[in-house]
Motif scaffolding. Structure first.
Motif, mmCIF file in Angstrom:
data_model
loop_
_atom_site.group_PDB
_atom_site.id
_atom_site.type_symbol
_atom_site.label_atom_id
_atom_site.label_comp_id
_atom_site.label_asym_id
_atom_site.label_seq_id
_atom_site.Cartn_x
_atom_site.Cartn_y
_atom_site.Cartn_z
ATOM 1 N N PRO A 2 0.803 -1.238 0.000
ATOM 2 C CA PRO A 2 0.000 0.000 0.000
ATOM 3 C C PRO A 2 0.829 1.279 0.000
ATOM 4 O O PRO A 2 0.413 2.277 -0.576
ATOM 5 N N HIS A 3 2.021 1.263 0.623
ATOM 6 C CA HIS A 3 2.842 2.473 0.666
ATOM 7 C C HIS A 3 4.280 2.202 0.244
ATOM 8 O O HIS A 3 5.201 2.883 0.684
ATOM 9 N N THR A 4 4.471 1.222 -0.615
ATOM 10 C CA THR A 4 5.810 0.884 -1.117
ATOM 11 C C THR A 4 5.779 0.834 -2.630
ATOM 12 O O THR A 4 4.930 0.155 -3.220
ATOM 13 N N TYR A 5 6.712 1.548 -3.268
ATOM 14 C CA TYR A 5 6.737 1.652 -4.726
ATOM 15 C C TYR A 5 8.129 1.329 -5.250
ATOM 16 O O TYR A 5 9.134 1.795 -4.697
ATOM 17 N N LEU A 6 8.156 0.565 -6.317
ATOM 18 C CA LEU A 6 9.393 0.256 -7.028
ATOM 19 C C LEU A 6 9.296 0.842 -8.427
ATOM 20 O O LEU A 6 8.340 0.576 -9.154
ATOM 21 N N THR A 7 10.301 1.661 -8.801
ATOM 22 C CA THR A 7 10.318 2.280 -10.118
ATOM 23 C C THR A 7 11.516 1.789 -10.904
ATOM 24 O O THR A 7 12.662 1.927 -10.452
ATOM 25 N N ALA A 8 11.263 1.198 -12.068
ATOM 26 C CA ALA A 8 12.320 0.737 -12.961
ATOM 27 C C ALA A 8 12.177 1.459 -14.297
ATOM 28 O O ALA A 8 11.081 1.509 -14.868
ATOM 29 N N SER A 9 13.281 2.024 -14.782
ATOM 30 C CA SER A 9 13.256 2.790 -16.029
ATOM 31 C C SER A 9 14.492 2.474 -16.856
ATOM 32 O O SER A 9 15.523 2.047 -16.322
ATOM 33 N N LEU A 37 7.027 5.311 5.661
ATOM 34 C CA LEU A 37 7.152 4.693 6.973
ATOM 35 C C LEU A 37 5.968 5.051 7.864
ATOM 36 O O LEU A 37 5.369 4.200 8.508
ATOM 37 N N LEU A 38 5.667 6.354 7.923
ATOM 38 C CA LEU A 38 4.573 6.867 8.732
ATOM 39 C C LEU A 38 3.776 7.830 7.884
ATOM 40 O O LEU A 38 4.187 8.201 6.782
ATOM 41 N N SER A 39 2.658 8.239 8.392
ATOM 42 C CA SER A 39 1.864 9.217 7.673
ATOM 43 C C SER A 39 2.682 10.490 7.494
ATOM 44 O O SER A 39 3.101 11.123 8.458
ATOM 45 N N GLY A 40 2.952 10.847 6.251
ATOM 46 C CA GLY A 40 3.721 12.045 5.958
ATOM 47 C C GLY A 40 5.211 11.843 5.867
ATOM 48 O O GLY A 40 5.928 12.737 5.411
ATOM 49 N N LEU A 41 5.743 10.688 6.293
ATOM 50 C CA LEU A 41 7.180 10.421 6.254
ATOM 51 C C LEU A 41 7.493 9.350 5.222
ATOM 52 O O LEU A 41 7.022 8.213 5.335
ATOM 53 N N THR A 42 8.287 9.705 4.227
ATOM 54 C CA THR A 42 8.655 8.793 3.148
ATOM 55 C C THR A 42 10.172 8.741 3.025
ATOM 56 O O THR A 42 10.846 9.772 3.088
ATOM 57 N N VAL A 43 10.712 7.532 2.855
ATOM 58 C CA VAL A 43 12.140 7.361 2.589
ATOM 59 C C VAL A 43 12.291 6.796 1.176
ATOM 60 O O VAL A 43 11.395 6.111 0.660
ATOM 61 N N PHE A 44 13.448 7.084 0.546
ATOM 62 C CA PHE A 44 13.647 6.623 -0.823
ATOM 63 C C PHE A 44 15.124 6.337 -1.081
ATOM 64 O O PHE A 44 16.013 6.818 -0.353
ATOM 65 N N GLU A 67 21.304 7.850 -4.829
ATOM 66 C CA GLU A 67 20.694 8.866 -3.977
ATOM 67 C C GLU A 67 19.857 8.199 -2.906
ATOM 68 O O GLU A 67 19.126 7.229 -3.174
ATOM 69 N N PHE A 68 19.974 8.702 -1.683
ATOM 70 C CA PHE A 68 19.194 8.231 -0.546
ATOM 71 C C PHE A 68 18.601 9.452 0.149
ATOM 72 O O PHE A 68 19.210 10.523 0.173
ATOM 73 N N GLY A 69 17.437 9.284 0.724
ATOM 74 C CA GLY A 69 16.867 10.419 1.430
ATOM 75 C C GLY A 69 15.464 10.171 1.915
ATOM 76 O O GLY A 69 14.980 9.028 1.937
ATOM 77 N N GLY A 70 14.843 11.260 2.292
ATOM 78 C CA GLY A 70 13.478 11.168 2.782
ATOM 79 C C GLY A 70 12.804 12.520 2.755
ATOM 80 O O GLY A 70 13.455 13.567 2.593
ATOM 81 N N ARG A 71 11.511 12.519 2.886
ATOM 82 C CA ARG A 71 10.732 13.747 2.978
ATOM 83 C C ARG A 71 9.634 13.545 4.021
ATOM 84 O O ARG A 71 9.004 12.481 4.086
ATOM 85 N N TRP A 72 9.446 14.569 4.780
ATOM 86 C CA TRP A 72 8.473 14.526 5.867
ATOM 87 C C TRP A 72 7.529 15.692 5.716
ATOM 88 O O TRP A 72 7.939 16.849 5.802
ATOM 89 N N LYS A 73 6.287 15.407 5.466
ATOM 90 C CA LYS A 73 5.244 16.427 5.376
ATOM 91 C C LYS A 73 4.352 16.251 6.593
ATOM 92 O O LYS A 73 3.390 15.476 6.585
ATOM 93 N N ALA A 74 4.729 16.974 7.658
ATOM 94 C CA ALA A 74 4.007 16.820 8.914
ATOM 95 C C ALA A 74 2.581 17.328 8.811
ATOM 96 O O ALA A 74 1.678 16.815 9.446
ATOM 97 N N SER A 75 2.395 18.370 8.000
ATOM 98 C CA SER A 75 1.077 18.945 7.771
ATOM 99 C C SER A 75 1.182 19.792 6.522
ATOM 100 O O SER A 75 2.230 19.862 5.872
ATOM 101 N N ASP A 76 0.097 20.439 6.156
ATOM 102 C CA ASP A 76 0.140 21.342 5.014
ATOM 103 C C ASP A 76 1.085 22.511 5.254
ATOM 104 O O ASP A 76 1.470 23.213 4.329
#
Length: 787
Positions: A463-470, A507-514, A559-568
């Motif tokens: 549900p919250h895991t994506y694999l992209t191959a190009s 990982l959590l609502s609003g927190l994504t690692v890549f 590249e490794f990283g993450g983004r956290w959108k705690a709220s709008d």
């Protein structure tokens, strides 16, 4: 409002105005075919805006989803949470709030890890550096970023350069900066790709007009008008006019461009045709040696240095939605441009004569009457014709979001160069010698054909895991005919399959690692292939020679990283990356003359960290970013310079012109309902000087090691007089900080501003790109119509 399903679902309603990321709502129902049709139009920007406000009882049951475009051609996008990289974006509203002088200044002020090198000394001839890779208008400069406008690559086939004056800034709707060696963006996307999308009468109905006046005789007018014409038809037109006297001597410039678009949108089909024309006359006075810079900040080294250009581009974009999941897109384009550069430079013969007479003013052949011409006029003309077609099928499902495409491009380019002897007056302006005639010494005509096939699939594993191959396969063939200085007929073929693989997990609502790994390539351009022989060096962009083979650059990025959108109101991003270039192409000085040539270097590397924060606190909006970047050579080798000894580099030697640390802080405060105050701070650490990367010259003069770090402050204010009229002001470099954005070690025949005579020693000095002084700007903006 009809909410849509999880995963790759999209809403059926969208606002007309489009930002760089498309925000749609997610619910429990299947998406509608109409929603997909709307998405096809919106994703051409890489984005569209928030859906119309939902009824109060729906607001708490809907979740915002942001999608981004991982490829330049319209109609393909994936959820931002699935994109395995630190993609950045901005909208026309962001540009309007910033009140920046032009596009490059806006990017440097607001985008993480973007810096400027103002080596040409003109606001529309600046180099943009992102992660150490360059996007430049200077012919012969090594390039590493690609630029797209409405899905069409804007890098010239001759030298991968871009003409900033031809970019229709008044028509830009969205900006997307895609990081890394993304193969879907094709050739030259080594460090990343910058994708621009234009407005239309459908997305931007109404009228916009912006007039600003500033210091140093600066004046600019931007006008745009869009209208829905009924039955799905829409039209848009925009234009920009700019002129300035310039803050340096003999630096007046002017430009104008006009953009027009017409199209139609129905339930299943959208298409548009746009026409862009531009004309400019830009003075770029280049670097200045320290001995003259210390006396007068506004001075120039030599003149003239003028570039005139004209360009015309036609683009057709279309998309057809077969059903709720499948779409076919098509892009056709043609572009032609013509540029003439005229420069007054120090004659290589005069420099060689001075060096031969050092300490021997009375010797044979060293009398003033024996001197060759001190100046030379270099006139170069570049004409290009580019044609291309791209087609793309995309599928948007709950598990797979796939794309399959093909592209073909044909480019024809000609380059001709002439020289004429002259002499310098007291202001170092070159004047032609009476009776002298121009001599043609370089002529090139080339054709490049490029065919590409590409595919990508973003798979929803969980549900919250994506694999992209190009992957993208490119094959390019160049056929170059040199007429001068020596006739030759050369053919080269470059082919490569470039893959990428990325994984993103929430990982959590609003927190994504890549995490991701990708590969991109850049084939040698005609200007590089024509100047690659140490025995037949040239002075770019003023000469070409028959050449040995150059290998294409292969760049691999992790590249490794993450983004956290705690709220709008809060958005935090972090990225760690490393890009390795194999067979990087460098410009070196010849060991036997003041000229130079291109050559392959075994390995270079750019690695670093990007940290960004966006935070909204009531009426206050804050933006902050920090970047750490190591741009280094990764092999033992020698780089030839104008001096007797070459630069000796080893693994870890820093590359010139790239700061190690950068920090940006921006703020906007809505003081009242109609008054907004804002500002930006830009911090840059020191930058190594080209030609002294190993520090061997630093003992002569410590300034030869680097250009100093600096801190700049910009302020802005706006007053919304009524719904239509706005008054604003901006001050750049508030404290009038004296700073330099680039440095190069070189031989100065004008120490202190006076032409050297025989017997004197030719000094080695640091040549710098002076930063612009304080600039005041005031303007008025008018908007009418519905946005």
């Amino acid at each position: 409002m009809a909410p849509v399903s999880p995963g790759f679902g999209r809403s059926s309603l969208m606002q007309a105005r489009q930002p760089a990321w498309l925000r749609v709502t997610r619910g429990s129902l299947r998406r509608s075919a109409a929603g997909c049709a709307w998405l096809a139009m919106a994703s051409s920007a890489g984005a569209a805006e928030t859906s119309p406000p939902a009824p109060v009882d729906e607001v708490h049951s809907l979740k915002e989803v942001t999608v981004v475009a991982p490829a330049p051609l319209p109609s393909f996008s994936i959820p931002r949470e699935a994109f395995p990289g630190n993609v950045q974006s901005a909208t026309d509203a962001d540009m309007e709030r910033a009140k920046a002088g032009n596009l490059s200044s806006f990017l440097a002020e607001t985008m993480d890890d973007v810096v400027l090198n103002d080596a040409q000394g003109n606001p529309f001839q600046q180099d943009i550096l992102y992660r150490g890779y360059r996007l430049s208008s200077t012919l012969g400069a090594p390039q590493g970023l690609s630029l797209y406008l409405d899905g069409v690559r804007q890098n010239s086939a001759l030298g991968d350069v871009v003409d900033w004056a031809s970019i229709p800034e008044a028509a830009i709707s969205a900006i997307t900066l895609v990081p890394g060696s993304n193969p879907l963006y094709g050739l030259n996307s080594l460090g990343g790709a910058l994708a621009l999308t234009t407005k239309s009468g459908e997305t931007h109905p109404g009228v916009e007009a912006d007039l600003s006046l500033g210091s140093h005789g600066r004046a600019r007018l931007d006008i745009g008008a869009g209208k829905m014409l009924g039955d799905g038809w829409h039209a848009f037109v925009a234009g920009t006019g700019f002129r300035e006297d310039g803050w340096r001597d003999l630096s007046s410039s002017q430009l104008g461009n006009l953009f027009a678009k017409v199209g139609r949108s129905t339930t299943d089909t959208q298409w548009s045709v746009s026409l862009l024309g531009s004309s400019s006359k830009l003075a770029g006075n280049g670097l200045l040696p320290d001995s003259i810079y210390a006396q007068r900040r506004q001075a120039i080294y030599s003149a003239p240095d003028l570039t005139r250009s004209h360009a015309l581009q036609l683009i057709l974009n279309g998309a057809h939605q077969f059903n709720a999941e499948d779409q076919l897109a098509l892009t056709l384009y043609m572009r032609q441009s013509h540029a003439t550069a005229a420069t007054g430079d120090v004659s290589d013969n005069y420099l060689s004569w001075l060096q031969g007479c050092q300490g021997n003013a009375a010797g044979a052949g060293c009398q003033p009457g024996d001197a060759p011409a001190s100046a030379v006029f270099n006139t170069s003309t570049v004409s290009t014709h580019d044609y291309g077609v791209s087609t793309q099928w995309s599928h948007s499902g709950d598990v797979h979001n796939a794309v399959l495409g093909a592209a073909f491009e044909l480019s024809r380019a000609s380059y001709h160069q002439e020289t004429q002897d002259g002499s310098f007056d007291a202001q170092r302006v070159a004047i032609a010698e009476p009776g002298s005639t121009p001599t043609a010494n370089a002529s090139l005509d080339g054709r490049t054909t490029t065919a590409s096939l590409y595919a990508s699939d973003t798979i929803r594993l969980l549900p919250h895991t994506y694999l992209t191959a190009s992957a993208r396969w490119n094959t390019s063939r160049t056929h170059t005919v040199l007429s001068l200085p020596k006739a030759s007929d050369e053919r080269f073929t470059f082919s490569r399959l470039n893959p990428s693989l990325g994984l993103s997990h929430q990982l959590l609502s609003g927190l994504t690692v890549f995490a991701s790994g990708s590969q991109g390539t850049r084939m040698p351009t005609a200007i590089e292939l024509g100047c690659a022989d140490p025995a037949n060096a040239c002075q770019l962009p003023t000469g070409l020679q028959a050449d040995p083979y150059l290998r294409q650059v292969v760049s691999r990025t992790v590249e490794f990283g993450g983004r956290w959108k705690a709220s709008d109101a809060t958005d935090l991003t972090l990225a760690l990356y490393r890009s390795d270039n194999r067979d990087d192409i460098l410009f070196e000085r010849s060991p036997v003359s003041p000229l130079g040539y291109f050559t392959n270097f075994p390995k270079t590397r750019s690695q670093g960290l990007e940290l960004g924060l966006r935070r909204r606190l009531g009426r206050l909006t804050l933006r902050a970013s920090y970047s750490y970047l190591q741009a280094t050579y990764q092999a033992d080798g020698q780089i030839q310079t104008p001096f007797a000894a070459p630069v000796n580099v080893r693994p870890g030697t820093r590359m010139a012109g790239v700061p190690l640390h950068g920090f940006k802080l921006g703020a906007d405060w809505r003081a009242t309902a109609s008054v907004t105050l804002g500002g930006a701070m830009t911090v840059s650490s020191s930058r190594p000087v080209a030609g002294n990367e190993d520090g061997a010259l630093s003992a002569q003069d410590p300034r030869l090691a680097r250009t100093a770090g600096f801190v700049l402050f910009n302020l802005r204010a706006s007053w919304q007089v009524d719904p239509h009229w706005q008054l604003y002001a901006r001050v750049d470099n508030v404290f009038d900080r004296r700073y330099e954005s680039y440095g190069h070690a070189g031989l100065n025949v004008f120490p202190g501003g006076t032409l050297l005579q025989p017997g004197a020693t030719v000094p080695t000095e640091r040549f710098v790109a002076p930063g612009a002084p304080r600039l005041f700007l005031v303007g008025v903006r008018y908007e009418w119509g519905g946005h």
